[in-house]
Write a protein that holds these residues in place. Sequence first.
Motif, PDB file in Angstrom:
ATOM      1  N   THR A  29       0.855  -1.185   0.000  1.00 32.03           N
ATOM      2  CA  THR A  29       0.000   0.000   0.000  1.00 32.03           C
ATOM      3  C   THR A  29       0.885   1.226   0.000  1.00 32.03           C
ATOM      4  O   THR A  29       2.114   1.124   0.000  1.00 32.03           O
ATOM      5  N   LEU A 156      -7.789   0.791   7.635  1.00 33.92           N
ATOM      6  CA  LEU A 156      -9.020   1.533   7.931  1.00 33.92           C
ATOM      7  C   LEU A 156      -9.342   1.653   9.415  1.00 33.92           C
ATOM      8  O   LEU A 156      -9.755   2.703   9.892  1.00 33.92           O
ATOM      9  N   LEU A 189     -19.736  -7.852   5.547  1.00 32.00           N
ATOM     10  CA  LEU A 189     -18.843  -7.296   6.557  1.00 32.00           C
ATOM     11  C   LEU A 189     -18.971  -8.119   7.831  1.00 32.00           C
ATOM     12  O   LEU A 189     -20.044  -8.144   8.431  1.00 32.00           O
ATOM     13  N   ARG A 215     -16.035  -2.674  -1.627  1.00 33.24           N
ATOM     14  CA  ARG A 215     -16.720  -2.018  -2.736  1.00 33.24           C
ATOM     15  C   ARG A 215     -18.239  -1.999  -2.522  1.00 33.24           C
ATOM     16  O   ARG A 215     -18.896  -0.986  -2.700  1.00 33.24           O
ATOM     17  N   VAL A 217     -19.862  -2.458   0.365  1.00 35.91           N
ATOM     18  CA  VAL A 217     -20.222  -1.663   1.556  1.00 35.91           C
ATOM     19  C   VAL A 217     -20.203  -0.174   1.195  1.00 35.91           C
ATOM     20  O   VAL A 217     -21.068   0.594   1.619  1.00 35.91           O
ATOM     21  N   ALA A 251     -16.155   6.523   8.053  1.00 38.70           N
ATOM     22  CA  ALA A 251     -15.645   5.278   7.466  1.00 38.70           C
ATOM     23  C   ALA A 251     -14.779   5.562   6.257  1.00 38.70           C
ATOM     24  O   ALA A 251     -13.843   4.817   5.965  1.00 38.70           O
ATOM     25  N   ARG A 254     -14.673   9.799   1.162  1.00 30.18           N
ATOM     26  CA  ARG A 254     -15.419   9.849  -0.102  1.00 30.18           C
ATOM     27  C   ARG A 254     -16.901   9.539   0.100  1.00 30.18           C
ATOM     28  O   ARG A 254     -17.752  10.015  -0.651  1.00 30.18           O
ATOM     29  N   ILE A 255     -17.220   8.714   1.119  1.00 31.12           N
ATOM     30  CA  ILE A 255     -18.632   8.421   1.415  1.00 31.12           C
ATOM     31  C   ILE A 255     -19.310   9.708   1.915  1.00 31.12           C
ATOM     32  O   ILE A 255     -20.429  10.048   1.504  1.00 31.12           O
ATOM     33  N   SER A 281     -15.595   2.489  14.348  1.00 28.90           N
ATOM     34  CA  SER A 281     -16.856   1.766  14.521  1.00 28.90           C
ATOM     35  C   SER A 281     -17.812   2.517  15.459  1.00 28.90           C
ATOM     36  O   SER A 281     -18.063   3.697  15.240  1.00 28.90           O
ATOM     37  N   GLY A 310     -23.119   0.189   9.130  1.00 24.18           N
ATOM     38  CA  GLY A 310     -22.067  -0.776   9.454  1.00 24.18           C
ATOM     39  C   GLY A 310     -22.539  -2.201   9.300  1.00 24.18           C
ATOM     40  O   GLY A 310     -23.589  -2.464   8.677  1.00 24.18           O
ATOM     41  N   ALA A 311     -21.777  -3.108   9.883  1.00 23.63           N
ATOM     42  CA  ALA A 311     -22.048  -4.532   9.733  1.00 23.63           C
ATOM     43  C   ALA A 311     -23.483  -4.840  10.131  1.00 23.63           C
ATOM     44  O   ALA A 311     -24.076  -4.188  10.983  1.00 23.63           O
TER      45      ALA A 311
HETATM   46  N1  ACO Z   1      -3.624  -0.106  -0.604  1.00 20.53           N
HETATM   47  C1  ACO Z   1      -3.527  -0.239  -1.947  1.00 20.53           C
HETATM   48  N2  ACO Z   1      -4.478  -0.829  -2.679  1.00 20.53           N
HETATM   49  C2  ACO Z   1      -5.558  -1.301  -2.043  1.00 20.53           C
HETATM   50  C3  ACO Z   1      -5.726  -1.194  -0.657  1.00 20.53           C
HETATM   51  C4  ACO Z   1      -4.695  -0.566   0.085  1.00 20.53           C
HETATM   52  N3  ACO Z   1      -4.748  -0.423   1.409  1.00 20.53           N
HETATM   53  N4  ACO Z   1      -6.901  -1.738  -0.303  1.00 20.53           N
HETATM   54  C5  ACO Z   1      -7.475  -2.198  -1.437  1.00 20.53           C
HETATM   55  N5  ACO Z   1      -6.646  -1.934  -2.483  1.00 20.53           N
HETATM   56  C6  ACO Z   1      -6.842  -2.284  -3.887  1.00 20.53           C
HETATM   57  C7  ACO Z   1      -7.802  -3.404  -4.102  1.00 20.53           C
HETATM   58  O1  ACO Z   1      -7.159  -4.650  -3.874  1.00 20.53           O
HETATM   59  C8  ACO Z   1      -8.187  -3.212  -5.542  1.00 20.53           C
HETATM   60  O2  ACO Z   1      -7.186  -3.755  -6.342  1.00 20.53           O
HETATM   61  P1  ACO Z   1      -7.603  -4.579  -7.681  1.00 20.53           P
HETATM   62  O3  ACO Z   1      -8.325  -3.577  -8.528  1.00 20.53           O
HETATM   63  O4  ACO Z   1      -6.282  -5.003  -8.192  1.00 20.53           O
HETATM   64  O5  ACO Z   1      -8.486  -5.687  -7.203  1.00 20.53           O
HETATM   65  C9  ACO Z   1      -8.124  -1.684  -5.724  1.00 20.53           C
HETATM   66  O6  ACO Z   1      -7.416  -1.189  -4.575  1.00 20.53           O
HETATM   67  C10 ACO Z   1      -9.488  -1.051  -5.765  1.00 20.53           C
HETATM   68  O7  ACO Z   1     -10.291  -1.668  -4.771  1.00 20.53           O
HETATM   69  P2  ACO Z   1     -11.653  -1.032  -4.281  1.00 20.53           P
HETATM   70  O8  ACO Z   1     -12.274  -1.877  -3.223  1.00 20.53           O
HETATM   71  O9  ACO Z   1     -12.486  -0.688  -5.484  1.00 20.53           O
HETATM   72  O10 ACO Z   1     -11.076   0.292  -3.659  1.00 20.53           O
HETATM   73  P3  ACO Z   1     -11.895   1.503  -3.188  1.00 20.53           P
HETATM   74  O11 ACO Z   1     -11.428   2.708  -3.859  1.00 20.53           O
HETATM   75  O12 ACO Z   1     -13.370   1.234  -3.169  1.00 20.53           O
HETATM   76  O13 ACO Z   1     -11.439   1.628  -1.654  1.00 20.53           O
HETATM   77  C11 ACO Z   1     -12.203   0.941   0.520  1.00 20.53           C
HETATM   78  C12 ACO Z   1     -11.535   0.526  -0.787  1.00 20.53           C
HETATM   79  C13 ACO Z   1     -11.413   2.069   1.130  1.00 20.53           C
HETATM   80  C14 ACO Z   1     -12.256  -0.240   1.453  1.00 20.53           C
HETATM   81  C15 ACO Z   1     -13.641   1.435   0.181  1.00 20.53           C
HETATM   82  O14 ACO Z   1     -14.274   0.495  -0.636  1.00 20.53           O
HETATM   83  C16 ACO Z   1     -14.464   1.678   1.404  1.00 20.53           C
HETATM   84  O15 ACO Z   1     -14.228   2.608   2.160  1.00 20.53           O
HETATM   85  N6  ACO Z   1     -15.523   0.864   1.605  1.00 20.53           N
HETATM   86  C17 ACO Z   1     -16.429   1.073   2.697  1.00 20.53           C
HETATM   87  C18 ACO Z   1     -15.900   0.517   3.958  1.00 20.53           C
HETATM   88  C19 ACO Z   1     -16.830   0.884   5.097  1.00 20.53           C
HETATM   89  O16 ACO Z   1     -17.494   1.890   5.022  1.00 20.53           O
HETATM   90  N7  ACO Z   1     -16.956   0.116   6.135  1.00 20.53           N
HETATM   91  C20 ACO Z   1     -17.935   0.591   7.115  1.00 20.53           C
HETATM   92  C21 ACO Z   1     -18.378  -0.299   8.007  1.00 20.53           C
HETATM   93  S1  ACO Z   1     -17.136  -0.724   9.174  1.00 20.53           S
HETATM   94  C22 ACO Z   1     -17.907  -1.606  10.449  1.00 20.53           C
HETATM   95  O17 ACO Z   1     -19.086  -1.805  10.509  1.00 20.53           O
HETATM   96  C23 ACO Z   1     -16.968  -2.153  11.496  1.00 20.53           C
END
Ligand code: ACO
Length: 322
Positions: A29, A156, A189, A215, A217, A251, A254-255, A281, A310-311
């Motif tokens: 990363t 995260l 999740l 993605r 979520v 979270a 961008r959201i 969380s 969340g979850a």
């Molecule tokens: N560093 C570099 N690349 C990464 C990383 C990282 N840390 N994490 C994922 N990637 C990669 C992926 O593997 C993927 O690679 P690929 O295209 O080769 O498969 C690429 O980045 C794009 O992946 P996406 O999942 O599309 O990345 P996105 O821009 O959507 O960001 C993230 C990922 C940050 C997890 C986002 O989807 C997100 O925030 N999702 C919501 C999470 C959330 O809100 N959780 C809330 C609930 S938490 C709870 O209840 C405890």
Amino acid sequence: MNATKILGTGSYVPDNIVHNKTFEKMVETSDEWIQTRTGIKSRHITLEENTSDLAYEAAKKAMASAKTNASEIDLIIVATVTGDYFFPGVAQLLQRRLKCRNIPAFDINAACTGFVYALEIADKMMKNDGYKKALIIGAETLSKFTDFEDRNTCVLFADAAGAMILGRSEQPGIEDVILHSEGDLEGLLRMESYPLKKDFKTIENKRPFISMNGRDVFRFATTVLPSVIRELLEKTHSTIEDLDLIIAHQANKRIIDKAARSLEFPRERMYLNIESFGNTSAASVPLAIDEAIKSGRLKKGMRFACAAFGAGLTWGGAIIQY
Ligand code: ACO
């Protein structure tokens, strides 16, 4: 008026700050990826303090700000998915440490929406059953369940606690709370538990971890965040212009940006502190509320919405006059 009002707030994070650069040495990363895709620059990760320790420090600050002592508290609700033990709950550990008397005290699990669920339960117990002063807390040590070899999740999640003292009031306070849950989406999740064993005598060493379809979520969150705010506005017969501030679950930046655009709400009135704390969380919303109050962004008499997802998947929100 039979209202429930915020009397005081407090929050606490462990001292240990972990910057994005640290993860560059652990998984594939970069600081640049984490900042642009999530908005996170650093987060606090506990080394020695458990969830009840963080909750205790946040509770003491909330009690001081509400000028409330332990003998006055007649209800404790802790939202957490990372308690010190499966049982007893964090609420009981707090009750003992704060030296509260024999009162109802319990934990609830609604993941990142947990604090909003706690708000609703406390508000209704106070309005219907006569409780006078409730201590409600969101507290997590997610780092205990984070797989630091999984780049999709390890950058995260983080640790924190946020606390609130609620009291009965003749002044307006919590106006409405809306809760949702969609169990069909539970697989998106998860925080694993210990697996069932074929041979009950075997002791397995597999550690439970968080897993997430980021993605999906993300897509879900950008839909439900604005929709629950719209529902709240409709239920309270108000418009988006009537809100001084929106405090959403932290979270992903961008959201929050997308929700602001969807609601046509000024971006600068969407509270943001994910940069320094990551996703904590159930602690995320009360930590942000406390910070907004302490920094003067949220002032007495202002009307704000808080919302989380969340979850579960769970989601919900509240409109509150501070
Ligand atoms: N560093 C570099 N690349 C990464 C990383 C990282 N840390 N994490 C994922 N990637 C990669 C992926 O593997 C993927 O690679 P690929 O295209 O080769 O498969 C690429 O980045 C794009 O992946 P996406 O999942 O599309 O990345 P996105 O821009 O959507 O960001 C993230 C990922 C940050 C997890 C986002 O989807 C997100 O925030 N999702 C919501 C999470 C959330 O809100 N959780 C809330 C609930 S938490 C709870 O209840 C405890």
